[in-house]
Design a protein around this motif. Structure first.
Motif, short mmCIF file in Angstrom:
data_model
loop_
_atom_site.label_atom_id
_atom_site.label_comp_id
_atom_site.label_asym_id
_atom_site.label_seq_id
_atom_site.Cartn_x
_atom_site.Cartn_y
_atom_site.Cartn_z
N ASP A 61 0.75 -1.28 -0.06
CA ASP A 61 -0.07 0.03 -0.12
C ASP A 61 1.02 1.21 0.01
O ASP A 61 1.79 1.55 0.76
CB ASP A 61 -0.79 -0.03 0.98
N ALA A 62 0.56 2.37 -0.84
CA ALA A 62 1.30 3.31 -1.03
C ALA A 62 1.41 4.06 0.25
O ALA A 62 2.58 4.86 0.68
CB ALA A 62 0.90 4.17 -2.32
N GLY A 63 0.45 4.20 1.19
CA GLY A 63 0.39 4.96 2.42
C GLY A 63 1.26 4.32 3.41
O GLY A 63 2.02 5.06 3.91
N GLN A 64 1.30 2.96 3.26
CA GLN A 64 2.17 2.33 4.27
C GLN A 64 3.74 2.55 3.79
O GLN A 64 4.53 2.67 4.65
CB GLN A 64 1.83 0.85 4.33
N ALA A 65 3.83 2.47 2.67
CA ALA A 65 5.17 2.70 2.01
C ALA A 65 5.82 3.99 2.56
O ALA A 65 6.99 4.28 2.70
CB ALA A 65 5.15 2.50 0.54
N GLY A 66 4.78 5.22 2.22
CA GLY A 66 5.04 6.47 2.79
C GLY A 66 5.28 6.78 4.29
O GLY A 66 6.60 7.38 4.58
N GLU A 67 4.87 6.06 5.16
CA GLU A 67 5.05 6.04 6.59
C GLU A 67 6.50 5.25 6.84
O GLU A 67 6.99 5.80 7.69
CB GLU A 67 3.97 5.17 7.33
N LEU A 68 6.84 4.31 6.01
CA LEU A 68 8.06 3.73 6.29
C LEU A 68 9.32 4.46 5.90
O LEU A 68 10.38 4.35 6.37
CB LEU A 68 8.18 2.35 5.57
N GLY A 69 8.94 5.40 5.11
CA GLY A 69 10.28 6.28 4.51
C GLY A 69 11.16 5.50 3.83
O GLY A 69 12.50 5.65 3.92
N LEU A 70 10.54 4.68 2.76
CA LEU A 70 11.40 3.82 1.75
C LEU A 70 12.15 4.66 0.92
O LEU A 70 11.57 5.72 0.55
CB LEU A 70 10.45 2.78 1.05
N SER A 71 13.24 4.29 0.34
CA SER A 71 13.99 5.10 -0.68
C SER A 71 13.12 4.97 -1.93
O SER A 71 12.09 4.01 -1.89
CB SER A 71 15.35 4.19 -1.11
N GLU A 72 13.40 6.01 -2.67
CA GLU A 72 12.42 5.98 -3.92
C GLU A 72 12.41 4.60 -4.72
O GLU A 72 11.47 4.39 -5.22
CB GLU A 72 12.73 7.16 -4.90
N THR A 73 13.46 4.11 -4.92
CA THR A 73 13.58 2.79 -5.71
C THR A 73 12.98 1.69 -5.02
O THR A 73 12.24 1.02 -5.84
CB THR A 73 15.18 2.49 -5.77
N ASP A 74 13.06 1.66 -3.75
CA ASP A 74 12.17 0.69 -3.10
C ASP A 74 10.76 0.87 -2.93
O ASP A 74 10.06 -0.20 -3.07
CB ASP A 74 12.95 0.44 -1.65
N ARG A 75 10.54 2.09 -2.99
CA ARG A 75 9.00 2.39 -2.95
C ARG A 75 8.33 1.94 -4.14
O ARG A 75 7.29 1.47 -4.13
CB ARG A 75 8.89 3.90 -2.62
N VAL A 76 9.23 2.31 -5.53
CA VAL A 76 8.34 2.07 -6.61
C VAL A 76 8.28 0.57 -6.65
O VAL A 76 7.33 0.28 -7.45
CB VAL A 76 9.28 2.91 -7.69
N LEU A 77 9.47 -0.10 -6.55
CA LEU A 77 9.53 -1.52 -6.70
C LEU A 77 8.36 -2.18 -5.95
O LEU A 77 7.50 -3.19 -6.38
CB LEU A 77 10.71 -2.10 -6.32
N LEU A 78 8.21 -1.79 -4.73
CA LEU A 78 7.22 -2.58 -3.95
C LEU A 78 5.73 -1.99 -3.93
O LEU A 78 4.76 -2.85 -3.94
CB LEU A 78 7.36 -2.46 -2.30
N THR A 79 5.65 -0.74 -4.48
CA THR A 79 4.13 0.04 -4.70
C THR A 79 3.62 -0.32 -6.09
O THR A 79 2.61 -0.22 -6.36
CB THR A 79 3.96 1.22 -4.28
N GLU A 80 4.49 -0.25 -6.98
CA GLU A 80 4.05 -0.43 -8.48
C GLU A 80 4.53 -1.75 -9.21
O GLU A 80 3.64 -2.10 -9.65
CB GLU A 80 4.66 0.98 -9.19
N THR A 81 5.70 -2.13 -9.18
CA THR A 81 6.05 -3.25 -9.81
C THR A 81 5.62 -4.43 -9.08
O THR A 81 4.99 -5.38 -9.63
CB THR A 81 7.69 -3.09 -9.80
N GLY A 82 5.95 -4.58 -7.73
CA GLY A 82 5.42 -5.45 -6.81
C GLY A 82 6.32 -6.83 -6.96
O GLY A 82 7.47 -6.76 -7.67
N LEU A 83 6.22 -7.80 -6.13
CA LEU A 83 6.65 -8.83 -6.04
C LEU A 83 5.65 -10.12 -6.58
O LEU A 83 4.59 -9.95 -6.30
CB LEU A 83 7.30 -9.35 -4.65
N PRO A 84 6.32 -11.13 -6.88
CA PRO A 84 5.32 -12.39 -7.55
C PRO A 84 4.60 -13.02 -6.34
O PRO A 84 5.59 -13.20 -5.08
CB PRO A 84 6.54 -13.39 -8.07
N ARG A 85 3.52 -13.38 -6.33
CA ARG A 85 2.88 -13.84 -4.91
C ARG A 85 3.46 -15.43 -4.80
O ARG A 85 3.76 -15.73 -3.45
CB ARG A 85 1.49 -14.03 -5.58
N VAL A 86 3.80 -15.98 -5.81
CA VAL A 86 4.54 -17.25 -5.49
C VAL A 86 5.32 -17.27 -6.77
O VAL A 86 5.24 -17.47 -7.85
CB VAL A 86 3.76 -18.50 -5.65
#
Length: 405
Positions: A12-37
């Motif tokens: 969730d973008a809001g959670q990412a903002g609260e964590l203070g992720l780096s821009e690269t990590d924020r984009v990867l986790l909120t937009e690109t994502g990780l495979p479920r399996v």
């Protein structure tokens, strides 16, 4: 919060903002994502709870950890992102939790997961091992620290896939040349935990067990069509010569082991067994030596016996040479490889029998005693193909015996 398509999970973008992720990590986790399996070493579908997916946990000071997934669906081993440092860490839970940095960046971690996941899910082509080697080389260029030692997590994952690929290759067809047989024998030793290292590594890792090294010019020992042109020495440290000789014999190659030193007539049985077990497992300094793969030798009794063992294995038997230094230890390993509730079916000999029954090239000079379980008539019929004398047991309490006529 978890969102995303069926096969991708995003933060969730809001959670990412609260964590203070780096821009690269924020984009990867909120937009690109990780495979479920991803398959194999990564699962996002882990149990909910205090260590569920995208849970945030405190680390030192104001730093935090973000759970990314696990190595399997049970959640026993978890990956997390060290938010401040940007590294991905593997947490092994237990009485004493263990931590290992597996990637130096989240970007590298995601690429490792993607490439190895794609490999795991794909069909297995004829060049499976070569394809895996290419993937591993690319990952090492991407994040060299992930492969800094053979016991690092991703190095172990790749080694596991390499062993599986080697097993599939052997199951598909016999070796097409002696060169291929030679390297398949090394694969068999790798499956048993023996590690092939460079001459420099061998010289420096003097306290390590299970090491093998080859001459620098070993490629020149084979012709263009894979024929073995000359003998090849294999140096070893921390192991048993019988194990090496048997691995090559599985592939139809004859290995010469040095003559044993004269035994001490006053040495007790217990002392001899202690020496044998120490050679296999420590705790003393690892022994070392040289065995030689012979170019001129065509076959041996050991090779013929293991061809029979292959046929028994195809019938569902645990068929193994020099399985363990003691017979009781052999039976323990048979039990480990027998399905729950099923009666054991096995044929084997122990290390001590190997050393006393075979000469330096793997031909019988004494009687070879085989522990067994299963159908004695079926076992005897297969062993008859060795063209050796087969003495069948009188009852379940006695062994098969193989000998020359």
């Amino acid at each position: 919060m978890v969102a995303g398509a069926e096969d991708v999970i995003t933060l969730d973008a809001g959670q990412a903002g609260e964590l203070g992720l780096s821009e690269t990590d924020r984009v990867l986790l909120t937009e690109t994502g990780l495979p479920r399996v991803a398959g194999g070493p990564f699962w996002a579908d882990i149990p909910d709870g205090p260590l569920g997916l995208f849970t945030v946990l405190p680390l030192d000071g104001d730093n935090r950890a973000l759970i990314l997934g696990g190595t399997g669906p049970d959640g026993d081993m978890l990956y997390f992102l060290d938010v401040r440092e940007g590294v991905v860490v593997l947490l092994s839970q237990g009485e004493r939790p263990e931590f290992e940095i597996v990637n130096t960046s989240l970007t590298a971690f995601a690429e490792f997961v993607r490439r190895l996941g794609a490999y795991t899910r794909s069909e297995r082509p004829a060049d499976d091992k070569a394809r895996l080697a290419e993937i591993a080389a690319g990952l090492e260029r991407l994040d060299p620290e992930a492969f800094r030692h053979p016991h690092c997590w991703w190095a172990l994952v790749v080694a596991h896939h390499r062993r599986e690929a080697a097993r599939r290759e052997r199951a598909l067809a016999p070796a097409r040349s002696r060169r291929e047989a030679f390297y398949r024998a090394l694969d068999r030793l790798d499956e048993k935990g023996r590690r092939l290292v460079t001459d420099k590594e061998f010289a420096s890792e003097t306290g390590e067990y299970g090491l093998l090294t080859l001459p620098d010019d070993v490629p020149d020992a084979f012709s263009a069509d894979g024929a073995l042109l000359r003998d090849v020495d294999v140096r070893w440290r921390g192991g048993l010569e019988s194990e090496i000789q048997s691995a090559f014999a599985w592939e139809g190659l004859v290995v010469h082991v040095p003559e044993d030193e004269p035994e001490d007539d006053d040495e007790s049985f217990d002392a001899a067994m202690e020496r044998l077990m120490a050679a296999a497992n420590g705790p003393q300094e690892p022994g070392e030596g040289i065995v030689t793969c012979l170019a001129a030798a065509e076959t041996s009794d050991l090779c013929r016996i293991l061809r029979a063992f292959e046929r028994l294995a195809a019938k569902g038997y645990v068929a193994e040479p020099a399985l363990w230094p003691t017979t009781s230890g052999c039976w323990e390993r048979v039990a480990e490889r027998t399905a729950d509730g099923e009666p054991p079916r096995a044929v084997f000999w122990n290390t001590q029998s190997h050393d006393s029954a075979f000469d330096t090239k793997g031909d019988l000079v004494g009687e070879l005693y085989l522990g067994w379980a299963g159908d004695p008539e079926e076992i005897a019929a297969v062993l008859a193909g060795t063209e050796l004398v087969v003495k069948t047991p009188e009852d379940e309490g006695t062994t098969f015996i193989l000998a020359r006529g």
